[in-house]
Design an enzyme around this catalytic site. Structure first.
Site, PDB file in Angstrom:
ATOM      1  N   SER A  86       0.833  -1.206   0.000  1.00  0.00           N
ATOM      2  CA  SER A  86       0.000   0.000   0.000  1.00  0.00           C
ATOM      3  C   SER A  86       0.866   1.255   0.000  1.00  0.00           C
ATOM      4  O   SER A  86       2.062   1.198   0.331  1.00  0.00           O
ATOM      5  CB  SER A  86      -0.887  -0.046   1.259  1.00  0.00           C
ATOM      6  OG  SER A  86      -1.610   1.140   1.441  1.00  0.00           O
ATOM      7  N   SER A 113       9.017   9.650  10.455  1.00  0.00           N
ATOM      8  CA  SER A 113       7.910  10.585  10.209  1.00  0.00           C
ATOM      9  C   SER A 113       8.320  11.954  10.727  1.00  0.00           C
ATOM     10  O   SER A 113       9.236  12.056  11.563  1.00  0.00           O
ATOM     11  CB  SER A 113       6.659  10.111  10.966  1.00  0.00           C
ATOM     12  OG  SER A 113       5.627  11.063  10.877  1.00  0.00           O
ATOM     13  N   TYR A 163       2.415   6.782  18.506  1.00  0.00           N
ATOM     14  CA  TYR A 163       3.013   6.810  17.158  1.00  0.00           C
ATOM     15  C   TYR A 163       4.306   7.623  17.181  1.00  0.00           C
ATOM     16  O   TYR A 163       5.353   7.173  16.698  1.00  0.00           O
ATOM     17  CB  TYR A 163       2.012   7.419  16.179  1.00  0.00           C
ATOM     18  CG  TYR A 163       2.504   7.527  14.749  1.00  0.00           C
ATOM     19  CD1 TYR A 163       2.762   6.387  13.993  1.00  0.00           C
ATOM     20  CD2 TYR A 163       2.690   8.776  14.146  1.00  0.00           C
ATOM     21  CE1 TYR A 163       3.203   6.494  12.674  1.00  0.00           C
ATOM     22  CE2 TYR A 163       3.118   8.886  12.832  1.00  0.00           C
ATOM     23  CZ  TYR A 163       3.370   7.740  12.101  1.00  0.00           C
ATOM     24  OH  TYR A 163       3.807   7.844  10.796  1.00  0.00           O
ATOM     25  N   LYS A 188       8.173   6.517  16.430  1.00  0.00           N
ATOM     26  CA  LYS A 188       8.917   7.115  15.320  1.00  0.00           C
ATOM     27  C   LYS A 188      10.146   7.883  15.811  1.00  0.00           C
ATOM     28  O   LYS A 188      11.168   7.935  15.115  1.00  0.00           O
ATOM     29  CB  LYS A 188       7.988   8.017  14.482  1.00  0.00           C
ATOM     30  CG  LYS A 188       6.894   7.234  13.734  1.00  0.00           C
ATOM     31  CD  LYS A 188       7.493   6.305  12.679  1.00  0.00           C
ATOM     32  CE  LYS A 188       6.444   5.686  11.776  1.00  0.00           C
ATOM     33  NZ  LYS A 188       7.017   4.836  10.725  1.00  0.00           N
ATOM     34  N   THR A 192      -1.879   8.700   1.337  1.00  0.00           N
ATOM     35  CA  THR A 192      -1.963   7.230   1.418  1.00  0.00           C
ATOM     36  C   THR A 192      -3.125   6.880   2.348  1.00  0.00           C
ATOM     37  O   THR A 192      -3.864   7.757   2.788  1.00  0.00           O
ATOM     38  CB  THR A 192      -0.673   6.620   2.026  1.00  0.00           C
ATOM     39  OG1 THR A 192      -0.638   6.965   3.414  1.00  0.00           O
ATOM     40  CG2 THR A 192       0.585   7.118   1.336  1.00  0.00           C
TER      41      THR A 192
HETATM   42  N1  LIG Z   1       1.253   8.865   4.733  1.00  0.00           N
HETATM   43  C1  LIG Z   1       1.762   9.725   5.593  1.00  0.00           C
HETATM   44  O1  LIG Z   1       1.258  10.864   5.738  1.00  0.00           O
HETATM   45  C2  LIG Z   1       2.967   9.354   6.401  1.00  0.00           C
HETATM   46  C3  LIG Z   1       3.623  10.369   7.104  1.00  0.00           C
HETATM   47  C4  LIG Z   1       4.733  10.040   7.853  1.00  0.00           C
HETATM   48  C5  LIG Z   1       5.202   8.756   7.898  1.00  0.00           C
HETATM   49  N2  LIG Z   1       4.542   7.776   7.208  1.00  0.00           N
HETATM   50  C6  LIG Z   1       5.067   6.408   7.321  1.00  0.00           C
HETATM   51  O2  LIG Z   1       5.168   5.832   6.039  1.00  0.00           O
HETATM   52  C7  LIG Z   1       5.109   4.412   6.160  1.00  0.00           C
HETATM   53  C8  LIG Z   1       4.173   3.853   5.102  1.00  0.00           C
HETATM   54  O3  LIG Z   1       2.841   4.239   5.405  1.00  0.00           O
HETATM   55  P1  LIG Z   1       1.783   4.677   4.291  1.00  0.00           P
HETATM   56  O4  LIG Z   1       1.589   6.132   4.429  1.00  0.00           O
HETATM   57  O5  LIG Z   1       2.147   4.129   2.982  1.00  0.00           O
HETATM   58  O6  LIG Z   1       0.473   3.981   4.891  1.00  0.00           O
HETATM   59  P2  LIG Z   1      -0.442   2.755   4.398  1.00  0.00           P
HETATM   60  O7  LIG Z   1      -0.968   3.044   3.041  1.00  0.00           O
HETATM   61  O8  LIG Z   1      -1.404   2.531   5.501  1.00  0.00           O
HETATM   62  O9  LIG Z   1       0.583   1.533   4.293  1.00  0.00           O
HETATM   63  C9  LIG Z   1       1.079   0.909   5.436  1.00  0.00           C
HETATM   64  C10 LIG Z   1       1.814  -0.339   5.027  1.00  0.00           C
HETATM   65  O10 LIG Z   1       2.363  -0.956   6.216  1.00  0.00           O
HETATM   66  C11 LIG Z   1       2.009  -2.335   6.219  1.00  0.00           C
HETATM   67  N3  LIG Z   1       1.838  -2.819   7.585  1.00  0.00           N
HETATM   68  C12 LIG Z   1       1.048  -2.313   8.562  1.00  0.00           C
HETATM   69  N4  LIG Z   1       1.098  -3.084   9.665  1.00  0.00           N
HETATM   70  C13 LIG Z   1       1.963  -4.107   9.376  1.00  0.00           C
HETATM   71  C14 LIG Z   1       2.423  -5.230  10.092  1.00  0.00           C
HETATM   72  N5  LIG Z   1       2.009  -5.514  11.342  1.00  0.00           N
HETATM   73  N6  LIG Z   1       3.300  -6.078   9.489  1.00  0.00           N
HETATM   74  C15 LIG Z   1       3.713  -5.829   8.215  1.00  0.00           C
HETATM   75  N7  LIG Z   1       3.312  -4.781   7.493  1.00  0.00           N
HETATM   76  C16 LIG Z   1       2.442  -3.930   8.060  1.00  0.00           C
HETATM   77  C17 LIG Z   1       0.710  -2.416   5.444  1.00  0.00           C
HETATM   78  O11 LIG Z   1       0.556  -3.692   4.835  1.00  0.00           O
HETATM   79  P3  LIG Z   1      -0.409  -4.877   5.320  1.00  0.00           P
HETATM   80  O12 LIG Z   1      -1.658  -4.245   5.844  1.00  0.00           O
HETATM   81  O13 LIG Z   1      -0.621  -5.684   4.076  1.00  0.00           O
HETATM   82  O14 LIG Z   1       0.368  -5.613   6.354  1.00  0.00           O
HETATM   83  C18 LIG Z   1       0.929  -1.365   4.364  1.00  0.00           C
HETATM   84  O15 LIG Z   1       1.605  -1.936   3.271  1.00  0.00           O
HETATM   85  C19 LIG Z   1       4.684   4.137   7.601  1.00  0.00           C
HETATM   86  O16 LIG Z   1       5.807   3.757   8.368  1.00  0.00           O
HETATM   87  C20 LIG Z   1       4.164   5.472   8.078  1.00  0.00           C
HETATM   88  O17 LIG Z   1       4.284   5.621   9.477  1.00  0.00           O
HETATM   89  C21 LIG Z   1       3.450   8.044   6.469  1.00  0.00           C
END
Ligand SMILES: NC(=O)c1ccc[n+]([C@@H]2O[C@H](COP(=O)([O-])OP(=O)(O)OC[C@H]3O[C@@H](n4cnc5c(N)ncnc54)[C@H](OP(=O)(O)O)[C@@H]3O)[C@@H](O)[C@H]2O)c1
Length: 279
Positions: A29, A155, A168, A172, A203
């Site tokens: 994702s 993050s 969270y 982080k 996302t």
């Molecule tokens: N989007 C933002 O605004 C933002 C900002 C700062 C940091 N981030 C960081 O970016 C990273 C990616 O997040 P995203 O924004 O792409 O969100 P997302 O679309 O919700 O994707 C999260 C991903 O993490 C995987 N995941 C969650 N729990 C898991 C577990 N227990 N074991 C293995 N995989 C797991 C999910 O896959 P499954 O459900 O298939 O396991 C999914 O592929 C995260 O670390 C998030 O904290 C995002």
């Protein structure tokens, strides 16, 4: 030729990924899925990890280079012991990894006073201990080869605090600290340790975030919807790898400026954070 064209399409990232092995968690994702696509477009062989194997298979079938060029290694970051076992077996099959991207993670939307302790355990297990566990499996072979990049997606919440994210942000901040220490330990072996601190990125992060009782938040937020695209975020991640950076903040507007404001005007930042509505 094709590699060069694709490289230009990814807005200036010239990182050479031809047949490099890039292991990405959270590849089902959002940021992880987009990064897998961009890495494959640049010639990489990608190892796709997350919990949902069927979704990873669908991602793999869409990657440049065809299904046989890439791997699917399902794992649950919450279960570090099992993860280390299955990742070790997969690594024996894959051979070596050039870039590890610790990206899989889960966010939080809940006030401290209302949030179950289990939510804190889960956030720490997935976001922090999962990152430590997979890095422990992959890093020794990088050290042995005297090359490689460990990229961990923290993050902006790993640099500054705000309401609703005590667990969270804690997890982080832990990733930022771990990566700073690791960099100090392994830079002598030529290993890059890059910490990525995204602001709001479009996302499913808010939809999947844990609420106070541990259930999914299940709604999106305007900040996320108006954030950077995952495509732009991943282009910046690849540029940071190429430029051998230690840390990069990726975000537009206040979400990208917050760490700088906190650093130079901590009192002002803390006052604003306390005044901001919890929504
Ligand atoms: N989007 C933002 O605004 C933002 C900002 C700062 C940091 N981030 C960081 O970016 C990273 C990616 O997040 P995203 O924004 O792409 O969100 P997302 O679309 O919700 O994707 C999260 C991903 O993490 C995987 N995941 C969650 N729990 C898991 C577990 N227990 N074991 C293995 N995989 C797991 C999910 O896959 P499954 O459900 O298939 O396991 C999914 O592929 C995260 O670390 C998030 O904290 C995002």
């Amino acid at each position: 030729m094709m590699g060069a064209i694709l490289s230009r399409l990814t807005k200036g990232s010239n990182v050479n990924l031809e047949n490099k092995v890039v292991w990405i968690t959270g590849a089902s994702s959002g940021i992880g899925k987009e990064l897998a696509k961009q890495c494959a477009d640049l010639g990489a062989r990608v190892v796709l990890s997350a919990r949902r194997a069927e979704v990873l298979e669908a991602v793999r079938s869409e990657l440049t280079g065809g299904k046989n060029k890439h791997w699917v290694v399902p794992l649950d970051l919450e279960d570090a012991d099992k993860l280390m076992e299955s990742a070790t077996a997969a690594l024996a099959d894959i051979g070596s990894v050039d870039i590890l991207v610790n990206n899989g993670g889960i966010s939080q939307r809940g006030m401290f006073l209302e949030t179950d302790f289990d939510v804190y355990k889960r956030l720490m297990n997935v976001n922090y201990l999962g990152t430590v566990a997979l890095t422990k499996v992959i890093l020794p072979s990088m050290v042995a080869r005297r090359q490689g990049s460990v990229v961990s997606i923290s993050s902006v919440a790993g640099k500054v605090g705000s309401k609703l994210r005590t667990g969270y942000s804690g997890s982080k901040f832990a990733v930022v600290g771990m990566m700073d220490c690791l960099r100090a330990e392994v830079s002598e072996y030529g290993i890059q340790c890059l910490t990525v601190c995204p602001g709001f990125i479009q996302t499913d992060i808010a939809v999947n975030a844990l609420s106070a009782d541990g259930s999914a938040n299940a709604v999106n937020e305007s900040n996320i919807e108006q954030g950077l695209t995952a495509q732009e975020c991943c282009q910046q991640i690849l540029r940071a790898i190429e430029q051998n950076k230690d840390e990069v903040v990726i975000g537009k507007g206040l979400s990208g400026l917050a760490p700088t404001i906190k650093r130079f005007f901590p009192g002002l930042f803390n006052t604003l954070a306390a005044k901001r509505a919890a929504s």
